[in-house]
Design a protein around this motif. Structure first.
Motif, PDB file in Angstrom:
ATOM      1  N   PHE A  69       0.872  -1.162   0.000  1.00 56.82           N
ATOM      2  CA  PHE A  69       0.000   0.000   0.000  1.00 56.82           C
ATOM      3  C   PHE A  69       0.918   1.224   0.000  1.00 56.82           C
ATOM      4  O   PHE A  69       1.651   1.448   0.966  1.00 56.82           O
ATOM      5  CB  PHE A  69      -0.826  -0.035   1.270  1.00 56.82           C
ATOM      6  N   ILE A  70       0.901   2.034  -1.061  1.00 54.91           N
ATOM      7  CA  ILE A  70       1.913   3.079  -1.254  1.00 54.91           C
ATOM      8  C   ILE A  70       1.247   4.398  -1.617  1.00 54.91           C
ATOM      9  O   ILE A  70       0.408   4.446  -2.520  1.00 54.91           O
ATOM     10  CB  ILE A  70       2.905   2.686  -2.371  1.00 54.91           C
ATOM     11  N   PHE A  71       1.642   5.469  -0.941  1.00 56.85           N
ATOM     12  CA  PHE A  71       1.179   6.820  -1.250  1.00 56.85           C
ATOM     13  C   PHE A  71       2.319   7.582  -1.908  1.00 56.85           C
ATOM     14  O   PHE A  71       3.453   7.562  -1.430  1.00 56.85           O
ATOM     15  CB  PHE A  71       0.742   7.531   0.031  1.00 56.85           C
ATOM     16  N   ILE A  72       2.004   8.266  -3.028  1.00 58.11           N
ATOM     17  CA  ILE A  72       3.007   9.035  -3.766  1.00 58.11           C
ATOM     18  C   ILE A  72       2.520  10.468  -3.912  1.00 58.11           C
ATOM     19  O   ILE A  72       1.461  10.711  -4.505  1.00 58.11           O
ATOM     20  CB  ILE A  72       3.248   8.458  -5.178  1.00 58.11           C
ATOM     21  N   THR A  73       3.259  11.418  -3.380  1.00 56.24           N
ATOM     22  CA  THR A  73       2.887  12.824  -3.570  1.00 56.24           C
ATOM     23  C   THR A  73       3.317  13.288  -4.963  1.00 56.24           C
ATOM     24  O   THR A  73       4.290  12.797  -5.530  1.00 56.24           O
ATOM     25  CB  THR A  73       3.523  13.728  -2.504  1.00 56.24           C
ATOM     26  N   GLY A  74       2.548  14.232  -5.493  1.00 53.29           N
ATOM     27  CA  GLY A  74       2.889  14.790  -6.797  1.00 53.29           C
ATOM     28  C   GLY A  74       2.861  13.757  -7.905  1.00 53.29           C
ATOM     29  O   GLY A  74       3.805  13.649  -8.686  1.00 53.29           O
ATOM     30  N   SER A  75       1.761  12.996  -7.993  1.00 57.89           N
ATOM     31  CA  SER A  75       1.727  11.874  -8.933  1.00 57.89           C
ATOM     32  C   SER A  75       0.929  12.161 -10.199  1.00 57.89           C
ATOM     33  O   SER A  75       0.540  11.244 -10.911  1.00 57.89           O
ATOM     34  CB  SER A  75       1.198  10.612  -8.247  1.00 57.89           C
ATOM     35  N   THR A  76       0.701  13.429 -10.519  1.00 57.00           N
ATOM     36  CA  THR A  76      -0.040  13.745 -11.740  1.00 57.00           C
ATOM     37  C   THR A  76       0.848  13.775 -12.981  1.00 57.00           C
ATOM     38  O   THR A  76       0.343  13.661 -14.101  1.00 57.00           O
ATOM     39  CB  THR A  76      -0.775  15.097 -11.626  1.00 57.00           C
ATOM     40  N   ASP A  77       2.159  13.961 -12.807  1.00 56.58           N
ATOM     41  CA  ASP A  77       3.051  13.983 -13.967  1.00 56.58           C
ATOM     42  C   ASP A  77       4.472  13.653 -13.529  1.00 56.58           C
ATOM     43  O   ASP A  77       4.737  13.408 -12.354  1.00 56.58           O
ATOM     44  CB  ASP A  77       2.999  15.332 -14.698  1.00 56.58           C
ATOM     45  N   GLY A  78       5.377  13.625 -14.510  1.00 52.77           N
ATOM     46  CA  GLY A  78       6.793  13.459 -14.223  1.00 52.77           C
ATOM     47  C   GLY A  78       7.131  12.174 -13.484  1.00 52.77           C
ATOM     48  O   GLY A  78       6.559  11.104 -13.729  1.00 52.77           O
ATOM     49  N   LEU A  79       8.074  12.284 -12.564  1.00 48.45           N
ATOM     50  CA  LEU A  79       8.565  11.118 -11.840  1.00 48.45           C
ATOM     51  C   LEU A  79       7.490  10.472 -10.983  1.00 48.45           C
ATOM     52  O   LEU A  79       7.456   9.244 -10.854  1.00 48.45           O
ATOM     53  CB  LEU A  79       9.757  11.524 -10.966  1.00 48.45           C
ATOM     54  N   GLY A  80       6.637  11.280 -10.384  1.00 46.56           N
ATOM     55  CA  GLY A  80       5.586  10.734  -9.540  1.00 46.56           C
ATOM     56  C   GLY A  80       4.614   9.876 -10.320  1.00 46.56           C
ATOM     57  O   GLY A  80       4.220   8.786  -9.891  1.00 46.56           O
ATOM     58  N   ARG A  81       4.209  10.368 -11.481  1.00 45.56           N
ATOM     59  CA  ARG A  81       3.297   9.594 -12.327  1.00 45.56           C
ATOM     60  C   ARG A  81       3.980   8.322 -12.840  1.00 45.56           C
ATOM     61  O   ARG A  81       3.373   7.241 -12.859  1.00 45.56           O
ATOM     62  CB  ARG A  81       2.816  10.447 -13.494  1.00 45.56           C
ATOM     63  N   ALA A  82       5.255   8.448 -13.244  1.00 39.93           N
ATOM     64  CA  ALA A  82       5.979   7.276 -13.729  1.00 39.93           C
ATOM     65  C   ALA A  82       6.091   6.212 -12.636  1.00 39.93           C
ATOM     66  O   ALA A  82       5.922   5.013 -12.907  1.00 39.93           O
ATOM     67  CB  ALA A  82       7.368   7.688 -14.219  1.00 39.93           C
ATOM     68  N   ALA A  83       6.381   6.635 -11.413  1.00 44.81           N
ATOM     69  CA  ALA A  83       6.453   5.691 -10.298  1.00 44.81           C
ATOM     70  C   ALA A  83       5.103   5.042 -10.043  1.00 44.81           C
ATOM     71  O   ALA A  83       5.007   3.827  -9.816  1.00 44.81           O
ATOM     72  CB  ALA A  83       6.956   6.403  -9.037  1.00 44.81           C
ATOM     73  N   ALA A  84       4.034   5.842 -10.072  1.00 43.71           N
ATOM     74  CA  ALA A  84       2.691   5.310  -9.846  1.00 43.71           C
ATOM     75  C   ALA A  84       2.332   4.280 -10.908  1.00 43.71           C
ATOM     76  O   ALA A  84       1.803   3.202 -10.599  1.00 43.71           O
ATOM     77  CB  ALA A  84       1.679   6.447  -9.836  1.00 43.71           C
ATOM     78  N   GLN A  85       2.596   4.590 -12.155  1.00 40.50           N
ATOM     79  CA  GLN A  85       2.295   3.654 -13.237  1.00 40.50           C
ATOM     80  C   GLN A  85       3.041   2.333 -13.048  1.00 40.50           C
ATOM     81  O   GLN A  85       2.468   1.248 -13.212  1.00 40.50           O
ATOM     82  CB  GLN A  85       2.669   4.274 -14.590  1.00 40.50           C
ATOM     83  N   ALA A  86       4.327   2.424 -12.713  1.00 40.36           N
ATOM     84  CA  ALA A  86       5.126   1.216 -12.538  1.00 40.36           C
ATOM     85  C   ALA A  86       4.598   0.367 -11.385  1.00 40.36           C
ATOM     86  O   ALA A  86       4.485  -0.863 -11.505  1.00 40.36           O
ATOM     87  CB  ALA A  86       6.587   1.592 -12.292  1.00 40.36           C
ATOM     88  N   LEU A  87       4.250   1.004 -10.277  1.00 37.90           N
ATOM     89  CA  LEU A  87       3.785   0.261  -9.104  1.00 37.90           C
ATOM     90  C   LEU A  87       2.402  -0.329  -9.320  1.00 37.90           C
ATOM     91  O   LEU A  87       2.110  -1.438  -8.859  1.00 37.90           O
ATOM     92  CB  LEU A  87       3.813   1.173  -7.874  1.00 37.90           C
ATOM     93  N   ILE A  88       1.536   0.403 -10.007  1.00 35.07           N
ATOM     94  CA  ILE A  88       0.217  -0.141 -10.331  1.00 35.07           C
ATOM     95  C   ILE A  88       0.360  -1.340 -11.258  1.00 35.07           C
ATOM     96  O   ILE A  88      -0.314  -2.365 -11.093  1.00 35.07           O
ATOM     97  CB  ILE A  88      -0.670   0.959 -10.955  1.00 35.07           C
ATOM     98  N   TRP A  89       1.252  -1.238 -12.234  1.00 30.99           N
ATOM     99  CA  TRP A  89       1.503  -2.356 -13.148  1.00 30.99           C
ATOM    100  C   TRP A  89       2.002  -3.581 -12.383  1.00 30.99           C
ATOM    101  O   TRP A  89       1.695  -4.720 -12.742  1.00 30.99           O
ATOM    102  CB  TRP A  89       2.515  -1.923 -14.199  1.00 30.99           C
ATOM    103  N   GLN A  90       2.749  -3.350 -11.296  1.00 27.35           N
ATOM    104  CA  GLN A  90       3.234  -4.449 -10.452  1.00 27.35           C
ATOM    105  C   GLN A  90       2.169  -4.928  -9.465  1.00 27.35           C
ATOM    106  O   GLN A  90       2.434  -5.793  -8.633  1.00 27.35           O
ATOM    107  CB  GLN A  90       4.480  -3.996  -9.678  1.00 27.35           C
ATOM    108  N   GLU A  91       0.960  -4.359  -9.566  1.00 29.98           N
ATOM    109  CA  GLU A  91      -0.214  -4.754  -8.780  1.00 29.98           C
ATOM    110  C   GLU A  91      -0.135  -4.326  -7.320  1.00 29.98           C
ATOM    111  O   GLU A  91      -0.756  -4.931  -6.454  1.00 29.98           O
ATOM    112  CB  GLU A  91      -0.485  -6.256  -8.910  1.00 29.98           C
ATOM    113  N   HIS A  92       0.616  -3.254  -7.055  1.00 30.79           N
ATOM    114  CA  HIS A  92       0.571  -2.659  -5.725  1.00 30.79           C
ATOM    115  C   HIS A  92      -0.635  -1.731  -5.636  1.00 30.79           C
ATOM    116  O   HIS A  92      -1.177  -1.278  -6.652  1.00 30.79           O
ATOM    117  CB  HIS A  92       1.862  -1.889  -5.445  1.00 30.79           C
TER     118      HIS A  92
END
Length: 255
Positions: free
Chosen positions: A3-26
């Motif tokens: 269960f992971i919270f990422i600040t600033g996840s609308t673009d850039g590094l935050g969005r890229a991290a969110a996409q990767a973690l969601i793809w990994q089913e977190h």
């Protein structure tokens, strides 16, 4: 599955991290500065664990973000990704640099104190933190002339010191600072030389990996390699002085 919270996840590094973690089913909790910015998460939100909204340049809204996260549940990891270099559409001024401090340093500090304590904390710093040596009696730039680079560098020194202070004082939490490199995001600019993909891998790895290297707290990382941060960031006396100053500035006590 974490269960992971990422600040600033609308673009850039935050969005890229969110996409990767969601793809990994977190289970990823996303963050947007405003409802307008939250609309840009429409493609990710159906697969996320929720979206919280609040401007981290505002102490009141930062508190509200913490409340929203706590209402969703206890996180396994928090990635403090949100950051700014200058205030958009505003000439460099001490007031503008105070906003940089608010987003880059005060918000991570407050969220660390106010969000239910996770097992892992990751803070985005910058290689520019090494140029951030500055007087703690003027961290909000009320007395000095404006200097965009110096203000940003100071804010990233402070957040690196925060990460290492947490590692020292909360031994049950894995806490790290990350230099993502100069990557081609909205803040970094299209000509930035580092790889955007490489720029988010370290923080997602630190948030989830069972690799022994990722499970030793107190690291300063660049592209999954431990580096030596500025001496001030690692200095317990500086960390303690900074934590006291941040507590005084925000009215929130962390330690």
């Amino acid at each position: 599955m974490a269960f992971i919270f990422i600040t600033g996840s609308t673009d850039g590094l935050g969005r890229a991290a969110a996409q990767a973690l969601i793809w990994q089913e977190h289970r990823v909790v996303l963050h947007a500065r405003s409802q307008h910015r939250a609309a840009t998460l429409a493609d990710l939100s159906p697969r996320s664990a929720g979206i919280v909204v609040g401007d981290l340049g505002s102490a009141a809204e930062t508190r509200a973000v913490a409340d929203q996260v706590n209402a969703i549940g206890r996180m396994d990891a928090v990635i403090h990704n949100a950051g700014i270099y200058t205030v958009p559409n505003r000439s460099p001024t001490p007031e503008g640099h105070a906003s940089v401090l608010a987003v880059n340093t005060l918000a991570p500090y407050m969220l660390t104190a106010l969000i239910e304590r996770p097992r892992r904390l990751i803070y985005l710093s910058s290689g520019m933190h090494r140029g951030g040596t500055g007087p703690l009696n003027d961290i909000d730039w009320t007395e000095r002339r404006w200097d965009t680079t110096r203000a940003y560098s100071e804010s990233k020194l402070y957040v690196a010191a925060l990460a290492l202070a947490v590692a020292r004082l909360w031994p049950e939490v894995l806490s790290h600072a990350v230099d993502p490199g100069w990557v081609p995001t909205r803040m970094g600019g299209a000509g930035a030389p580092d790889d955007l993909e490489e720029g988010h891998r370290t923080q997602t790895w630190l948030a989830t990996s069972d690799d022994p290297a990722a499970n030793v707290s107190g690291g300063y990382w660049y592209h999954r390699k431990r580096q030596e941060p500025a001496a001030q960031a690692s200095d317990p006396s500086f960390q303690d002085e900074l934590m006291a100053k941040l507590a005084e500035t925000t009215g929130v006590t962390l330690f």
